[in-house]
Structures are given as C-alpha cells and as structure tokens.
Motif scaffolding. Structure first.
Motif, PDB file in Angstrom:
ATOM      1  N   ALA A 260       0.858  -1.194   0.000  1.00  0.00           N
ATOM      2  CA  ALA A 260       0.000   0.000   0.000  1.00  0.00           C
ATOM      3  C   ALA A 260       0.885   1.232   0.000  1.00  0.00           C
ATOM      4  O   ALA A 260       1.852   1.316   0.759  1.00  0.00           O
ATOM      5  CB  ALA A 260      -0.906   0.006   1.228  1.00  0.00           C
ATOM      6  N   LEU A 261       0.576   2.157  -0.887  1.00  0.00           N
ATOM      7  CA  LEU A 261       1.291   3.433  -0.900  1.00  0.00           C
ATOM      8  C   LEU A 261       0.348   4.485  -0.351  1.00  0.00           C
ATOM      9  O   LEU A 261      -0.831   4.531  -0.749  1.00  0.00           O
ATOM     10  CB  LEU A 261       1.713   3.822  -2.312  1.00  0.00           C
ATOM     11  CG  LEU A 261       2.732   2.867  -2.952  1.00  0.00           C
ATOM     12  CD1 LEU A 261       2.059   1.910  -3.895  1.00  0.00           C
ATOM     13  CD2 LEU A 261       3.816   3.653  -3.675  1.00  0.00           C
ATOM     14  N   ILE A 262       0.839   5.319   0.546  1.00  0.00           N
ATOM     15  CA  ILE A 262      -0.008   6.386   1.083  1.00  0.00           C
ATOM     16  C   ILE A 262       0.377   7.683   0.389  1.00  0.00           C
ATOM     17  O   ILE A 262       1.509   8.155   0.533  1.00  0.00           O
ATOM     18  CB  ILE A 262       0.164   6.521   2.611  1.00  0.00           C
ATOM     19  CG1 ILE A 262      -0.083   5.161   3.281  1.00  0.00           C
ATOM     20  CG2 ILE A 262      -0.775   7.579   3.154  1.00  0.00           C
ATOM     21  CD1 ILE A 262       0.091   5.185   4.785  1.00  0.00           C
ATOM     22  N   GLY A 263      -0.558   8.242  -0.391  1.00  0.00           N
ATOM     23  CA  GLY A 263      -0.286   9.499  -1.072  1.00  0.00           C
ATOM     24  C   GLY A 263      -0.578   9.402  -2.554  1.00  0.00           C
ATOM     25  O   GLY A 263      -0.161   8.438  -3.212  1.00  0.00           O
ATOM     26  N   GLY A 264      -1.297  10.414  -3.059  1.00  0.00           N
ATOM     27  CA  GLY A 264      -1.670  10.421  -4.477  1.00  0.00           C
ATOM     28  C   GLY A 264      -0.860  11.435  -5.262  1.00  0.00           C
ATOM     29  O   GLY A 264      -1.348  12.003  -6.234  1.00  0.00           O
ATOM     30  N   GLY A 265       0.404  11.667  -4.850  1.00  0.00           N
ATOM     31  CA  GLY A 265       1.269  12.599  -5.569  1.00  0.00           C
ATOM     32  C   GLY A 265       2.132  11.848  -6.583  1.00  0.00           C
ATOM     33  O   GLY A 265       1.879  10.684  -6.908  1.00  0.00           O
ATOM     34  N   ARG A 294      -4.628  18.659  -7.539  1.00  0.00           N
ATOM     35  CA  ARG A 294      -4.239  20.035  -7.209  1.00  0.00           C
ATOM     36  C   ARG A 294      -3.232  20.594  -8.236  1.00  0.00           C
ATOM     37  O   ARG A 294      -3.252  21.762  -8.578  1.00  0.00           O
ATOM     38  CB  ARG A 294      -3.633  20.077  -5.797  1.00  0.00           C
ATOM     39  CG  ARG A 294      -3.449  21.455  -5.221  1.00  0.00           C
ATOM     40  CD  ARG A 294      -2.802  21.388  -3.844  1.00  0.00           C
ATOM     41  NE  ARG A 294      -1.609  20.557  -3.798  1.00  0.00           N
ATOM     42  CZ  ARG A 294      -0.406  20.930  -4.221  1.00  0.00           C
ATOM     43  NH1 ARG A 294      -0.240  22.129  -4.738  1.00  0.00           N
ATOM     44  NH2 ARG A 294       0.627  20.112  -4.137  1.00  0.00           N
ATOM     45  N   VAL A 295      -2.374  19.743  -8.745  1.00  0.00           N
ATOM     46  CA  VAL A 295      -1.326  20.215  -9.670  1.00  0.00           C
ATOM     47  C   VAL A 295      -1.796  20.172 -11.120  1.00  0.00           C
ATOM     48  O   VAL A 295      -1.497  21.074 -11.903  1.00  0.00           O
ATOM     49  CB  VAL A 295      -0.063  19.315  -9.557  1.00  0.00           C
ATOM     50  CG1 VAL A 295       1.115  19.940 -10.272  1.00  0.00           C
ATOM     51  CG2 VAL A 295       0.279  19.039  -8.112  1.00  0.00           C
ATOM     52  N   LEU A 443       5.239  22.034 -18.237  1.00  0.00           N
ATOM     53  CA  LEU A 443       6.046  23.222 -18.500  1.00  0.00           C
ATOM     54  C   LEU A 443       5.450  24.422 -17.786  1.00  0.00           C
ATOM     55  O   LEU A 443       4.227  24.554 -17.740  1.00  0.00           O
ATOM     56  CB  LEU A 443       5.991  23.452 -20.012  1.00  0.00           C
ATOM     57  CG  LEU A 443       6.689  24.650 -20.613  1.00  0.00           C
ATOM     58  CD1 LEU A 443       8.183  24.490 -20.490  1.00  0.00           C
ATOM     59  CD2 LEU A 443       6.304  24.762 -22.088  1.00  0.00           C
ATOM     60  N   GLY A 444       6.287  25.317 -17.280  1.00  0.00           N
ATOM     61  CA  GLY A 444       5.783  26.521 -16.614  1.00  0.00           C
ATOM     62  C   GLY A 444       5.416  26.236 -15.172  1.00  0.00           C
ATOM     63  O   GLY A 444       5.879  25.255 -14.575  1.00  0.00           O
ATOM     64  N   HIS A 445       4.526  27.065 -14.629  1.00  0.00           N
ATOM     65  CA  HIS A 445       4.113  26.847 -13.237  1.00  0.00           C
ATOM     66  C   HIS A 445       2.769  27.546 -13.025  1.00  0.00           C
ATOM     67  O   HIS A 445       2.643  28.742 -13.256  1.00  0.00           O
ATOM     68  CB  HIS A 445       5.167  27.431 -12.286  1.00  0.00           C
ATOM     69  CG  HIS A 445       4.838  27.180 -10.855  1.00  0.00           C
ATOM     70  ND1 HIS A 445       4.972  25.930 -10.274  1.00  0.00           N
ATOM     71  CD2 HIS A 445       4.359  27.996  -9.883  1.00  0.00           C
ATOM     72  CE1 HIS A 445       4.605  25.997  -9.013  1.00  0.00           C
ATOM     73  NE2 HIS A 445       4.229  27.235  -8.738  1.00  0.00           N
ATOM     74  N   ALA A 446       1.770  26.770 -12.596  1.00  0.00           N
ATOM     75  CA  ALA A 446       0.451  27.365 -12.321  1.00  0.00           C
ATOM     76  C   ALA A 446      -0.066  26.816 -11.002  1.00  0.00           C
ATOM     77  O   ALA A 446      -0.269  25.617 -10.885  1.00  0.00           O
ATOM     78  CB  ALA A 446      -0.518  27.021 -13.444  1.00  0.00           C
ATOM     79  N   GLU A 447      -0.216  27.698 -10.006  1.00  0.00           N
ATOM     80  CA  GLU A 447      -0.764  27.227  -8.725  1.00  0.00           C
ATOM     81  C   GLU A 447      -2.277  27.202  -8.782  1.00  0.00           C
ATOM     82  O   GLU A 447      -2.918  26.434  -8.084  1.00  0.00           O
ATOM     83  CB  GLU A 447      -0.260  28.126  -7.595  1.00  0.00           C
ATOM     84  CG  GLU A 447       1.232  27.952  -7.522  1.00  0.00           C
ATOM     85  CD  GLU A 447       1.906  28.391  -6.265  1.00  0.00           C
ATOM     86  OE1 GLU A 447       1.254  29.001  -5.403  1.00  0.00           O
ATOM     87  OE2 GLU A 447       3.111  28.124  -6.178  1.00  0.00           O
ATOM     88  N   ASP A 448      -2.852  28.078  -9.602  1.00  0.00           N
ATOM     89  CA  ASP A 448      -4.284  27.989  -9.885  1.00  0.00           C
ATOM     90  C   ASP A 448      -4.508  28.520 -11.301  1.00  0.00           C
ATOM     91  O   ASP A 448      -3.572  28.993 -11.945  1.00  0.00           O
ATOM     92  CB  ASP A 448      -5.117  28.760  -8.845  1.00  0.00           C
ATOM     93  CG  ASP A 448      -4.706  30.212  -8.768  1.00  0.00           C
ATOM     94  OD1 ASP A 448      -3.903  30.655  -9.625  1.00  0.00           O
ATOM     95  OD2 ASP A 448      -5.169  30.932  -7.879  1.00  0.00           O
ATOM     96  N   TRP A 449      -5.698  28.376 -11.783  1.00  0.00           N
ATOM     97  CA  TRP A 449      -5.966  28.765 -13.166  1.00  0.00           C
ATOM     98  C   TRP A 449      -7.445  29.107 -13.314  1.00  0.00           C
ATOM     99  O   TRP A 449      -8.280  28.703 -12.500  1.00  0.00           O
ATOM    100  CB  TRP A 449      -5.576  27.621 -14.125  1.00  0.00           C
ATOM    101  CG  TRP A 449      -6.105  26.292 -13.696  1.00  0.00           C
ATOM    102  CD1 TRP A 449      -7.340  25.773 -13.913  1.00  0.00           C
ATOM    103  CD2 TRP A 449      -5.409  25.290 -12.929  1.00  0.00           C
ATOM    104  NE1 TRP A 449      -7.456  24.533 -13.349  1.00  0.00           N
ATOM    105  CE2 TRP A 449      -6.296  24.204 -12.738  1.00  0.00           C
ATOM    106  CE3 TRP A 449      -4.123  25.203 -12.385  1.00  0.00           C
ATOM    107  CZ2 TRP A 449      -5.932  23.052 -12.024  1.00  0.00           C
ATOM    108  CZ3 TRP A 449      -3.766  24.058 -11.683  1.00  0.00           C
ATOM    109  CH2 TRP A 449      -4.666  22.993 -11.502  1.00  0.00           C
TER     110      TRP A 449
END
Ligand SMILES: Cc1cc2nc3c(=O)[nH]c(=O)nc-3n(C[C@H](O)[C@H](O)[C@H](O)COP(=O)(O)OP(=O)(O)OC[C@H]3O[C@@H](n4cnc5c(N)ncnc54)[C@H](O)[C@@H]3O)c2cc1C
Ligand code: FES
Length: 501
Positions: A260-265, A294-295, A443-449
């Motif tokens: 089992a892996l804990i975390g959906g990243g 989220r990403v 590519l780039g970086h977006a914390e929200d959109w």
C-alpha cells in the motif's frame, strides 16, 4: 575520414534532420548547415525529434536546450555539449566530415583548482549542488570546492529511484552522474558530513567540524514526511528518497504480498505503477478523491487514475490514515471511519519537506523553505545561496518552491554563474516530467488557473493541456505531444515567461 553527402534541398529548414545512414543531425538555415551529434547527453535519446527556434534546439523528452549553431548545452538536464562536425556546402551539395571516433556529445571542457584562494562550500551532493560544482569548473573557477553531504556516494540520478531502480532494472552504480574519478579530475572534494549550522563565513557539521567559505550553497533537498502516528515504527514501512531506501524497498517488494502506498502525488503514482508492473498487489490510499488533482486538475487526475486502475492498482480515496497495525511488522493501515487496508509493505509517499529542519542559522519560511533573491542568494546572509527543493525562488511565473529535477539543476547553474560569471542564456522556464502509464511532461508553473484548454482528450490519446490565468498560458501539460510542448517552451523562453492563450 568518412564523409556523408546529400543535396541541400533534401534538408528541410526549421527542424533537425537525421540522414538515414549517418549518426548526425543537420540543422539548415538557408544555405548554411550545422551538423551536430544526434543523441542527447541526458538519457541519450534522439535529437532528431527535437524542436528548433531562434537558434535554440530543445530535446523534447526532458527539455535540455542547446545552441543550434554550436551544440553548446544551454539548459539542463544532462551535462554535455553536442559534438559539432565540419560541413561544406557547394553547388547545392552538403558534405559532412564524420571522424571515425565521432561521439554524439562530450563533457564540456573544465579546469581544476589553481591559485585562487576563494572557498566554495556546497551543502548537498544532489541535483543543484552537482550542477553548481560542474559549472564552476567549466567557467574557469579555480578556488576550492567542497561538496559536503552524508555518506560517500557521488551525485546520482534520484529521479530513477521510483522508476528503473524500484523496477529492479538499475542499481546504485548505474545511477551515478559524476563518479569519484570525475570529481577528482575537477578537484571537487566529496566530504562525508551533514551541515548543522550556518554562520557568516563558516559552516559547522553535525560532528562538530567546521569549514570556512566565501560562498556557500545550501541544497539539502527534501525529506519524506513521516507522520507521528501509532505504529509508524513497525517494520515494513518505507520511504523513497535515497538510493539506499530504493534498494531496501525494491528488495522488500520482492517478498511482499500486499503493498500500500499512502499518497496520491508523483512519488505515490510512479511507485504504485512500477510495483504493479513488477506483479505486486498494489493499493493507493489517499486523502484526495483524485490523484494529482491540485497540480494537474481533476480531468487529467481522473485519466491518470484510470490508467493506474487498468494496470491493476486499487485506490482508497478520501481516506485519513489513523495508524498502523502489526506485531513487529506492519499488517494493515488503519483509517479514520473506514475499513483497514491490509498491507505487509507500506510506502509513505505523503510529500517531502525541505531538509532544513536540522540546519541552524537559515531564515526558514513556515514550510521549511528559504526565500531567496533572483540569483538565489539569501537576503541578509552574505555569500549564502539556497537552491533546489528548499528554495522559494522567483520564477517567470511568480515566486515558488518547486520540487523538480530540472529546476534544481537550473538553480545550481544560476548560482555558479553568480559566483564565477558566465552568460545567462535562455530564460529559466520550469519543467518536469513523470513516467506513469504514459510519459507526462509539464512546462511553466500554475498554482491555480481560470481554465484548462485541452487540445486532444487526456482520457483517450495524445493531448496538450494549457493552464490559463488572466488570458496567459501559465503552464502546459502533455502526453504524446512532446514536440508541441517543446515548441511552447521556446516561445515562453523568448517571452521570458507566460504567453497569451
Ligand atoms: C523517487 C523520486 C523520483 C523523482 N522523480 C522525478 C521526476 O521524474 N522528475 C522530476 O522533475 N523530479 C523528480 N524528482 C525530484 C527531484 O529528484 C528533486 O527535485 C531534486 O533531486 C532536488 O534537487 P536538490 O539538489 O534540491 O536535492 P537532492 O537532489 O535531494 O540532493 C540533496 C542532497 O543534500 C544532502 N543533504 C541533506 N541534508 C544535508 C545536510 N544537512 N548537509 C549536507 N547535505 C545534506 C543529501 O544527502 C543530498 O546529497 C524525484 C524525486 C524522488 C525522490
Ligand atoms: S533525453 Fe534529452 S533531455 Fe532527457
């Protein structure tokens, strides 16, 4: 010397052209042709699939950039200049001289230590520190370079830990970037130690030893989060950050019945798929409903989840871990208000925190990162820089702490430029990749959109997603449209940041 000849008219303009019978790419601008090595110094993938714009050649796989006229590497990852071969163009025919011992690329020329008495100390032997050390020597810096990090391993490719290393296809030796001989050839001293305190002009190690510096780069990377929950110290609970941890996990996976892996990243998703491909019975336990939501947004996250399910990975979503059961060794993960998840091997993939907690003297943000200036220097600490996963640094898309390989290498190169001079070249556009059911590149970086514009459907075939805020493309993601993403990268580099949607 072997030669190849072909008609100038057979070489298209604006794209790298690889003749079938020669290991070379030809780049044509009008009547002028440049012949360069055909393999990228990063993972040796074919540059014939690259993209050219404004004199830059970009590798579509992990976005190493090169000067299309000289072959000189301008942006990481990988480390080497493309070989350039003699070309003559006459009467509409192009002739390329290819020496019998031609190699596609070679490490850039470098020097070693000389009479310069300046001392550069690097806290870390990872992505940022190695790039900085190599670039310093390549730009002629002749002072002392000390690379201090726990253990004696030379810098290695950490990104492979959740991929080829966990799959059991690569061992520690295969991951080494610059080996002990290469470090010695550059007079880079690899010292076993852990930085515990930073003061003006010197660092103190955990064992009490001190090292004086004129310039200090702090790049200790991140450490996996280990929640303080009942049963956390049971055998069979692993993290995945170092080569030693990857080896231990890989060995345990061979004998495990249920993982089992804990975390959906990213680490959770890569690890789950690699272990499922090895034949393990794999469950991902995550707090969120959709991995990577989220990403990358809900739609892409759902598509990735479906790809994992197709590979046999189960998900327990919306789960809060309460503790671990087991007698000496873990047997189950206990969830708040939910049925326990049986597992004899657990991977904590709950994110990382900057490995700055045990370093005194740094101005830490709440998350353990350090806010730095454009040149990655720490305001108020003379001669001190922070780079890589720990740096909360300006980017063309706003200040951010980005935990990705290519960004750490860009940081290392930038610090070296600040110390020893050198040209800045292309703008540092952030980029990362992740190897899941498909190769995803971002590519780039977006914390929200405001919106995500899709060209193609992520559920079904190649696609390019653009993350748009205030009419500007802040970031983009692709699977299967690598050339389009690479072209967008060069547009962003030309604009030094976001481009209109
Ligand atoms: C399993 C895994 C897979 C990944 N896959 C990808 C991927 O596919 N794509 C991507 O873009 N990124 C990936 N990453 C992220 C990438 O590896 C990191 O962003 C990058 O390594 C950060 O570089 P860094 O120099 O900040 O730190 P690191 O490369 O982690 O190096 C930190 C160094 O500092 C040393 N150190 C720690 N504490 C101290 C101290 N107190 N004193 C001295 N030295 C210290 C460490 O031992 C190490 O040598 C992955 C990471 C992991 C763990
Ligand atoms: S193979 Fe070219 S950047 Fe990775």
């Amino acid at each position: 010397m072997p030669q190849i000849t072909l008609a100038l008219s057979d070489i298209p303009e604006g794209v790298p052209h690889k003749p079938e019978d020669a290991d070379v790419i030809l780049i044509r601008a009008g009547d002028s042709v440049t012949a360069l090595g055909h393999l990228c110094p990063h993972y040796g993938l074919p540059l014939a699939k690259g993209v050219i714009r404004d004199g830059a050649l970009i590798c579509p796989f992990h976005h190493a950039c090169f000067d299309a006229r000289t072959g000189r590497q301008a942006q990481p990852p990988g480390h080497g200049d493309l070989s350039r071969f003699a070309v003559t163009v006459a009467d509409g025919r192009v002739t390329v001289e290819l020496p019998a011992d031609a190699v596609p690329h070679a490490p850039p020329a470098h020097g070693g230590q000389g009479l310069d008495t300046r001392r550069v100390v690097l806290a870390g032997a990872g992505a940022a520190a190695e790039e900085c050390a190599l670039r310093l020597r390549e730009s002629g810096f002749e002072g002392v370079i000390e690379m201090i990090a726990p253990g004696t391993l030379p810098p290695y490719d950490r990104t492979m830990l959740s991929k080829a290393a966990l799959a059991g296809k690569k061992g520690a030796a295969d991951l080494v970037l610059t080996d002990a001989e290469g470090l010695a050839a550059r007079d880079i001293a690899r010292i076993d130690g852990r930085i515990a305190k930073v003061e003006p002009g010197r660092v103190t190690l955990a064992d009490g030893g001190t090292h004086a510096f004129d310039r200090l780069l702090v790049a200790p990377g991140g450490e996996p989060i280990r929640p303080d929950l009942p049963g956390i110290d049971l055998a069979g609970i692993h993290t995945l950050r170092s080569v030693e941890e990857a080896e231990a996990l890989s060995e345990a996976a061979g004998a495990a019945k249920r993982v089992a892996l804990i975390g959906g990243g990213f680490i959770g998703m890569e690890g789950a798929l690699t272990l499922a491909k090895r034949g393990c019975d794999v469950t991902v336990v995550m707090r969120e409903d959709v991995p990577l939501e989220r990403v990358l947004g809900t739609r892409v996250g759902r598509a990735i989840m479906a790809e994992h399910e197709d590979a046999g990975v189960r998900f327990v979503a919306g789960a809060e871990v309460e503790g671990f059961d087991g007698d000496g060794a873990v047997s189950a993960i206990r969830l708040k208000g939910g049925a326990p998840v049986e597992a004899d091997l657990v991977v904590l993939a709950m994110g990382v925190k900057p490995a700055t907690g045990a370093i005194e003297g740094l101005p830490l943000e709440k998350d353990g990162g350090v806010r730095v200036a454009e040149d990655l220097s720490v305001p108020g600490l003379d001669g001190v820089f922070v780079a890589g996963d720990c740096a909360h640094a300006p980017t063309p898309f706003g200040a951010a702490r980005i935990e990705h390989w290519r960004v750490a290498r860009q940081h290392g190169a930038r610090v070296a430029r600040g110390i020893a001079g050198g040209t800045a070249g292309l703008a540092d556009i952030p980029f990362f990749w992740t190897a899941l059911a498909r190769q995803y590149r971002y590519l780039g970086h977006a914390e929200d959109w405001d919106e995500i514009l899709f060209d193609g459907a992520p559920e079904d075939g190649p696609f390019l997603a653009r993350y748009v805020k205030d009419g500007q493309v802040m970031a983009a993601l692709t699977a299967g449209r690598d050339a389009d993403l690479a072209a967008l990268h060069l547009r962003m580099a030309a604009a030094s940041g976001p481009v209109p949607a």
